[in-house]
Design an enzyme around this catalytic site. Sequence first.
Site, PDB file in Angstrom:
ATOM      1  N   CYS A 387      22.919  38.465  84.327  1.00 20.97           N
ATOM      2  CA  CYS A 387      23.335  37.329  83.924  1.00 20.97           C
ATOM      3  C   CYS A 387      22.953  37.202  82.344  1.00 20.97           C
ATOM      4  CB  CYS A 387      23.138  36.259  84.511  1.00 20.97           C
ATOM      5  SG  CYS A 387      24.068  34.704  84.386  1.00 20.97           S
ATOM      6  N   HIS A 513      24.943  38.037  89.624  1.00 21.89           N
ATOM      7  CA  HIS A 513      23.535  38.082  89.989  1.00 21.89           C
ATOM      8  C   HIS A 513      23.420  38.869  91.326  1.00 21.89           C
ATOM      9  CE1 HIS A 513      21.887  34.751  87.678  1.00 21.89           C
ATOM     10  NE2 HIS A 513      22.872  34.212  87.539  1.00 21.89           N
ATOM     11  N   GLU A 515      21.287  40.273  92.743  1.00 20.79           N
ATOM     12  CA  GLU A 515      20.048  39.699  93.696  1.00 20.79           C
ATOM     13  C   GLU A 515      20.492  39.024  95.004  1.00 20.79           C
ATOM     14  OE1 GLU A 515      19.754  36.595  90.355  1.00 20.79           O
ATOM     15  OE2 GLU A 515      20.432  38.607  90.666  1.00 20.79           O
TER      16      GLU A 515
END
Length: 544
Positions: A387, A513, A515
């Site tokens: 990001c 993102h 993750e």
Amino acid sequence: MEAHQAKHIIVTGGVISGLGKGIAAASLGMLLELKNKKVTIQKLDPYLNVDPGTMNPFQHGEVFVLDDGTETDLDLGHYERFINADMNKANNSTAGSIYYEVLERERRGDYLGGTVQIIPHVTDEIIKRIEQPERIDPTLDVVITEIGGTVGDIESLSFLEAVRQFQQARGHENVIILHVTLIPYIQASEELKTKPSQHSVMRLREIGLQPDILLCRTQYELTDDVRQKLALFTNVKPNAVIQGLDAKSIYEVPLLLQKEHLAGIVMEKLQMENVASDTSQWEQFVHHVLNPEDEITVAVAGKYTAMVDAYKSIIESFVHAGVDNRCKVNIEFIEAEDLESDSDFEKIMGHVHGILIPGGFGSRGIEGKIRAARYAREKHVPFLGLCLGLQVAVIEYARNVLGLKDADSEEFSEVTPHPVIHLMLSQHHVTHKGASMRLGAYDCVLKEGTKSFAAYGEGNISERHRHRFEVNNAYRDQLEAQGMIISGVSPDNELVEMIEISDHPWFVATQAHPEFKSRVAKTHPLFKDFVKAALTYKNRPTST
């Protein structure tokens, strides 16, 4: 024929906060899934924010974003990682969102001029939220609901009253309560103390709730005497007094609870058929977590490093990627502001095998992140930008490769002559901060022959986003002409989604993102390949 109704497990917490109710709920969900039950988990938070989206990470930790764009509590990350399911807006509610809905109805006149009260109007809305997942998916077997906060907090009283009403309406064979509590160990007398848990259960019973299961967080094994004492004073059956021993890894928790037969006890109390389950795959995963064959060190240059829960999903993604690469990933959190001075970067970064720049908002620490990106690029250290990490990498490249010395983001400088990062067109008229960013899952088209394409193994992907700013297309041609690869774009080619650097062993950044989508069952490919590149960098031949 009677319509199918899901069984419900309400998870509450007592004595202190931070006992791991979320991990307990996620672990139980995983164990029930192994018994062929279709499970979902939801979190009800008693704070008055409508959602966690505008909350300070130092106070609340990570904001976890779902595919549908909902900004949620970080516990939903645990839920998704453990039961390998995609959550949605129905899986997280706050007192703020509940009061907001009730007051909206009052303004519309839905209550026909009646007096709006906590009981029944607020409690009815809470019950509606508890039931919502099974209305969305009628095939669910079990809904686990975690009530945030600690029993005794004034904020959670309306939630517990709603649970009391819900259990009374559905029946105790359909709704059970699992209470997570603490059994402290007093070093001076060398004994476990049950009194705090007794008092916690007393508070629950005053509200009209009787726990069916006690999950006791403890540093030491519970003796039979302790279990019997807890059972006697809390009115819980001895076999339902479960110990929750401290674990070396959160992924070990389901296995510890399996030894305590938690899932079987739950199914018995809910009058569900108990079947055998196979935890061998999970055991294998935990074995590799606890017994790595190698290790690497990755620097995370962030601005919320004093509260590592702000990066919870990144931490867990590295655990998953470490298992896939049979190594332990040691994370060094580096405060980005500390990198802004003329400190010796070699002292700070010289020993690391990879650098990650995570998301964030605001100008604090940005110059430090830019310096970290430059170090990774020039020293050929594997780099992953997430990001804001992508935006920082683009700013650094524009300044030091394109020669645009004052290049910046409009977020940090409104007067920069080279806004290589600018506000998205859709954000120009936004006035409210809450839930107004580019949020949720968006498609991305990857360029063949790139490291991103190689990582994913396909050209069309979807990732979760949370941002207002983007790469300025006016600079795309200049960036590409000087060796930056635009490796991923939106399907309409309007938004830069991923970038790489051509003459670098592994320098990848994404506007998304990733993750948020890494799971025990499926490591995110970018983290997997980043860790692989870091291992290669660590074990590279060095000149003597």
